[in-house]
Design a protein around this motif. Structure first.
Motif, PDB file in Angstrom:
ATOM      1  N   LEU A   1      54.035  37.057  20.236  1.00  0.00           N
ATOM      2  CA  LEU A   1      53.053  37.329  21.292  1.00  0.00           C
ATOM      3  C   LEU A   1      52.518  38.747  21.159  1.00  0.00           C
ATOM      4  N   ASP A   2      53.420  39.670  20.847  1.00  0.00           N
ATOM      5  CA  ASP A   2      53.042  41.065  20.673  1.00  0.00           C
ATOM      6  C   ASP A   2      51.988  41.204  19.568  1.00  0.00           C
ATOM      7  N   MET A   3      52.263  40.542  18.447  1.00  0.00           N
ATOM      8  CA  MET A   3      51.336  40.598  17.302  1.00  0.00           C
ATOM      9  C   MET A   3      49.962  40.014  17.691  1.00  0.00           C
ATOM     10  N   THR A   4      50.001  38.928  18.432  1.00  0.00           N
ATOM     11  CA  THR A   4      48.770  38.267  18.868  1.00  0.00           C
ATOM     12  C   THR A   4      47.949  39.181  19.787  1.00  0.00           C
ATOM     13  N   LEU A   5      48.630  39.786  20.756  1.00  0.00           N
ATOM     14  CA  LEU A   5      47.920  40.660  21.703  1.00  0.00           C
ATOM     15  C   LEU A   5      47.333  41.876  20.985  1.00  0.00           C
ATOM     16  N   GLN A   6      48.064  42.372  19.998  1.00  0.00           N
ATOM     17  CA  GLN A   6      47.540  43.528  19.245  1.00  0.00           C
ATOM     18  C   GLN A   6      46.253  43.168  18.509  1.00  0.00           C
ATOM     19  N   SER A   7      46.206  41.939  18.013  1.00  0.00           N
ATOM     20  CA  SER A   7      44.986  41.536  17.284  1.00  0.00           C
ATOM     21  C   SER A   7      43.797  41.412  18.248  1.00  0.00           C
ATOM     22  N   ILE A   8      44.075  41.103  19.492  1.00  0.00           N
ATOM     23  CA  ILE A   8      42.980  41.042  20.485  1.00  0.00           C
ATOM     24  C   ILE A   8      42.523  42.458  20.818  1.00  0.00           C
ATOM     25  N   GLU A   9      43.492  43.333  20.987  1.00  0.00           N
ATOM     26  CA  GLU A   9      43.162  44.736  21.290  1.00  0.00           C
ATOM     27  C   GLU A   9      42.284  45.351  20.210  1.00  0.00           C
ATOM     28  N   ALA A  10      42.500  44.928  18.976  1.00  0.00           N
ATOM     29  CA  ALA A  10      41.795  45.551  17.841  1.00  0.00           C
ATOM     30  C   ALA A  10      40.401  44.969  17.607  1.00  0.00           C
ATOM     31  N   GLN A  11      39.948  44.089  18.464  1.00  0.00           N
ATOM     32  CA  GLN A  11      38.630  43.473  18.252  1.00  0.00           C
ATOM     33  C   GLN A  11      37.509  44.506  18.321  1.00  0.00           C
ATOM     34  N   SER A  12      36.514  44.317  17.469  1.00  0.00           N
ATOM     35  CA  SER A  12      35.370  45.243  17.506  1.00  0.00           C
ATOM     36  C   SER A  12      34.453  44.916  18.685  1.00  0.00           C
ATOM     37  N   TRP A  13      34.517  43.705  19.180  1.00  0.00           N
ATOM     38  CA  TRP A  13      33.714  43.329  20.354  1.00  0.00           C
ATOM     39  C   TRP A  13      34.291  44.023  21.580  1.00  0.00           C
ATOM     40  N   LYS A  14      33.434  44.700  22.360  1.00  0.00           N
ATOM     41  CA  LYS A  14      33.954  45.529  23.438  1.00  0.00           C
ATOM     42  C   LYS A  14      33.457  45.108  24.816  1.00  0.00           C
ATOM     43  N   GLY A  15      33.138  43.849  24.974  1.00  0.00           N
ATOM     44  CA  GLY A  15      32.743  43.373  26.302  1.00  0.00           C
ATOM     45  C   GLY A  15      33.963  43.236  27.209  1.00  0.00           C
ATOM     46  N   LYS A  16      33.715  42.662  28.396  1.00  0.00           N
ATOM     47  CA  LYS A  16      34.828  42.540  29.359  1.00  0.00           C
ATOM     48  C   LYS A  16      35.735  41.382  28.961  1.00  0.00           C
ATOM     49  N   LEU A  17      36.980  41.688  28.763  1.00  0.00           N
ATOM     50  CA  LEU A  17      37.922  40.674  28.259  1.00  0.00           C
ATOM     51  C   LEU A  17      39.196  40.691  29.095  1.00  0.00           C
ATOM     52  N   ARG A  18      39.670  39.497  29.382  1.00  0.00           N
ATOM     53  CA  ARG A  18      40.959  39.369  30.057  1.00  0.00           C
ATOM     54  C   ARG A  18      41.783  38.342  29.288  1.00  0.00           C
TER      55      ARG A  18
ATOM     56  N   ILE B   1      53.889  42.506  27.490  1.00  0.00           N
ATOM     57  CA  ILE B   1      52.669  42.469  28.302  1.00  0.00           C
ATOM     58  C   ILE B   1      52.461  43.789  29.042  1.00  0.00           C
ATOM     59  N   LEU B   2      53.559  44.334  29.555  1.00  0.00           N
ATOM     60  CA  LEU B   2      53.456  45.624  30.254  1.00  0.00           C
ATOM     61  C   LEU B   2      52.982  46.733  29.323  1.00  0.00           C
ATOM     62  N   ASN B   3      53.390  46.648  28.074  1.00  0.00           N
ATOM     63  CA  ASN B   3      53.033  47.702  27.117  1.00  0.00           C
ATOM     64  C   ASN B   3      51.645  47.515  26.510  1.00  0.00           C
ATOM     65  N   SER B   4      51.035  46.386  26.762  1.00  0.00           N
ATOM     66  CA  SER B   4      49.730  46.135  26.153  1.00  0.00           C
ATOM     67  C   SER B   4      48.627  46.860  26.927  1.00  0.00           C
ATOM     68  N   ALA B   5      47.626  47.315  26.190  1.00  0.00           N
ATOM     69  CA  ALA B   5      46.499  47.993  26.837  1.00  0.00           C
ATOM     70  C   ALA B   5      45.496  46.987  27.400  1.00  0.00           C
ATOM     71  N   LEU B   6      45.688  45.734  27.107  1.00  0.00           N
ATOM     72  CA  LEU B   6      44.739  44.709  27.562  1.00  0.00           C
ATOM     73  C   LEU B   6      44.919  44.422  29.044  1.00  0.00           C
ATOM     74  N   LYS B   7      43.847  43.893  29.627  1.00  0.00           N
ATOM     75  CA  LYS B   7      43.974  43.378  30.989  1.00  0.00           C
ATOM     76  C   LYS B   7      44.565  41.974  30.857  1.00  0.00           C
ATOM     77  N   ILE B   8      45.753  41.789  31.419  1.00  0.00           N
ATOM     78  CA  ILE B   8      46.452  40.510  31.198  1.00  0.00           C
ATOM     79  C   ILE B   8      46.911  39.906  32.521  1.00  0.00           C
ATOM     80  N   GLU B   9      46.667  38.625  32.632  1.00  0.00           N
ATOM     81  CA  GLU B   9      47.246  37.892  33.758  1.00  0.00           C
ATOM     82  C   GLU B   9      48.396  37.056  33.183  1.00  0.00           C
TER      83      GLU B   9
END
Lengths: 296, 237
Positions: free
Chosen positions: A15-32, A52-60
């Motif tokens: 899950l960590d690896m997956t979330l990191q790949s989302i964080e690294a996206q070049s697309w910078k629109g609003k993402l949750r 999840i707590l350590n991720s910079a993404l907005k996560i539900e």
């Protein structure tokens, strides 16, 4: 604007690896990201919460008290989404940097061309990484008869994590079939195309994501049964292509099940599926046997 | 949602004169030049004046969706209209475009921050342009246009790209250069070509440590006209 729907079960490191790949996206629109844990063990769940707590993404983060299986989890994720666009990603698979940007660009091109956004899903080429083997690119061919190609499964494959589409386009298909512990993606894609939907590729020849594939721990009989459920459910559509095509589809399903059995060290079960394939479509079975022998 | 319009000089802002990284050097940090992916790269995906030819197709619909999808609180899309200051017609088209986009952007409030990018002896952004009055017509619409006369213009970075300075200088001296050519019995094949030549010379001299903007323009242009005649027509010397 975009909800990324992620089912998770007992693999927080993935899950960590997956979330990191989302964080690294070049697309910078609003993402949750919406992550739903499907009844993981206590320890893995605690680890997932930490990730999840350590991720910079907005996560539900949603949790199921018990393991209900992927189709139920995906239905809950779909119900929880409220953004205009939806993308899927399974914990353990990754997107490459430009995946979302390239797919959104394709969406704009579709609007410009006058396409109904609620009738298209944007797919992409991807890498297929078997554990312990070299990564290989898989091209999604969206030209030709998409329904036929989905049944065949060579030129166009049904993988949700390749997709970007509007929430409405996913809701139009209805939910995931909860009778299908495996292959619910295939059923979902077939339902979409049968309902008038169309898959569009980005036009980028490069792969935009990576699927880490492993057959280990998967029940070959369960997979074969899921194929039967799908063939019965979409019988009229399958029948459109004639008896020969139907037989070929069954034989192919047998070969897939045989592969799972073999990779899980069940040689007798594998043999059973091989024999079934010979019964369904001897010519195709011979061809597969010959190519297998040639490959060693 | 913030939308930045760069309205300026066509000799600076056309895609062939300035690249996206160069533009970003004087735009705010949050600014992201909006690209129109349905155009090929060679056609200039950020030549936004194409949006102004919006009769009977879906370019505005596509652009509106893209603007909405791409923007977030941290990123403001930038649209560039090189000719909007040159003519009232173009300025009115920009206003009409914003009105039409509004219908696709839903009920979002859209604040338009106009920037004028001009180059005066390597200085930066100057006063608001005269044609901004035209945007006032949008005041009562859902799009909220700021009071343009009181907009605080963000100063540009002093690190102005060399090619912009060269183009600005070339554009400002074009008519004198043409006069020098005419005196030699020639007229340039096209203004674009003459501007390119002047800009190239300016860039070359700047690279060599000279400061062409500080030199006597008449003498400089005279010598450049000689070079032009020599190089392209073989008539001098």
């Amino acid at each position: 604007m975009l909800d990324v729907l992620i089912p998770h079960y007992n693999d927080a490191a993935a899950l960590d690896m997956t979330l990191q790949s989302i964080e690294a996206q070049s697309w910078k629109g609003k993402l949750r990201a919406i992550v739903m844990d499907d009844g993981s063990d206590k320890e893995e769940l605690a680890h997932a919460e930490k990730v999840i707590l350590n991720s910079a993404l907005k996560i539900e983060f949603m949790k199921s008290p018990e393991n209900r299986g992927r189709p139920v989890t995906r239905n809950k994720l779909l119900a929880a989404a409220d953004a205009r666009f939806i993308a899927w990603l399974d914990a353990g698979d990754v997107w490459y940097k430009h995946k979302l940007q390239d797919q959104f660009n394709t969406i704009y091109q579709c609007v410009y061309a006058g396409e109904d956004l609620n009738r298209i899903w944007v797919t992409c080429n991807y890498d297929w990484q078997w554990m312990g083997r070299k990564r290989r690119k898989v091209t999604q061919t969206t030209s030709g008869d998409q329904l036929k190609n989905l049944f065949v499964g060579d030129r166009l494959r049904a993988y949700l994590w390749t997709l970007l589409g509007t929430r409405e386009s996913f809701n139009l298909v209805g939910g995931f079939d909860e009778r299908l512990p495996r292959l619910q993606d295939l059923d979902y894609f077939i339902s979409f195309v049968r309902g008038g939907g169309r898959l569009v590729n980005t036009g980028q020849s490069e792969p935009l994501c990576c699927y880490f594939k492993s057959d280990v721990g998967r029940n070959a009989q369960e997979i074969r049964d899921c194929y039967d459920t799908i063939f019965n459910k979409h019988g009229p559509a399958l029948g459109r292509y004639g008896h020969g095509f139907r037989r070929r589809s069954h034989a192919k399903a047998d070969f897939v099940a045989a592969r799972f059995a073999e990779n899980n060290k069940r040689p007798l079960m594998a043999l059973k599926f091989w024999l079934q394939a010979f019964g369904s479509d001897p010519r195709y079975a011979l061809y597969r046997t010959k190519t297998s022998l040639q490959k060693g | 949602m913030e939308l930045i319009l760069v309205i300026g000089d066509s000799s600076l802002l056309l895609p062939r004169y300035i690249t996206i990284p160069e533009l970003h050097e004087f735009l705010p940090e949050q600014a992201v030049v909006f690209e129109m992916p349905w155009y090929s790269r060679t056609a200039g995906r950020y030549y936004h004046e194409r949006l102004l030819e919006f009769e009977a197709d879906r370019r505005l619909e596509a652009a509106s969706l893209a603007l909405e999808v791409e923007s977030s609180g941290d990123h403001w899309p930038v649209l560039i209209f090189p000719s909007a200051l040159d003519s009232q017609v173009m300025a009115e088209r920009v206003a009409a475009m914003l009105r039409q986009m509004k219908t696709h952007l839903g009920s979002r409030r859209l604040t338009v921050h106009p920037y004028r990018v001009t180059m005066t002896d390597m200085a930066a952004i100057t006063e608001p342009p005269a044609h901004f009055a035209v945007f006032q017509t949008l005041r009562n619409e859902e799009i909220v246009i700021s009071d343009l006369s009181s907009i605080r213009l963000t100063p540009a970075s002093p690190n102005i790209p060399g090619s912009m300075a060269a183009n600005q200088w070339a554009s400002g001296n074009l008519s004198s250069f043409c006069k020098h050519l005419e005196r030699r019995g020639l007229s340039p094949e096209s203004h674009d070509r003459a501007i390119s030549l002047l800009a190239e010379r300016h860039a070359f001299m700047s690279k060599s440590g000279m400061r062409p903007s500080m030199m006597n323009p008449d003498k400089l242009l005279e010598s450049l006209a000689d070079i032009y005649v020599n190089k392209f027509c073989g008539l001098s010397g």
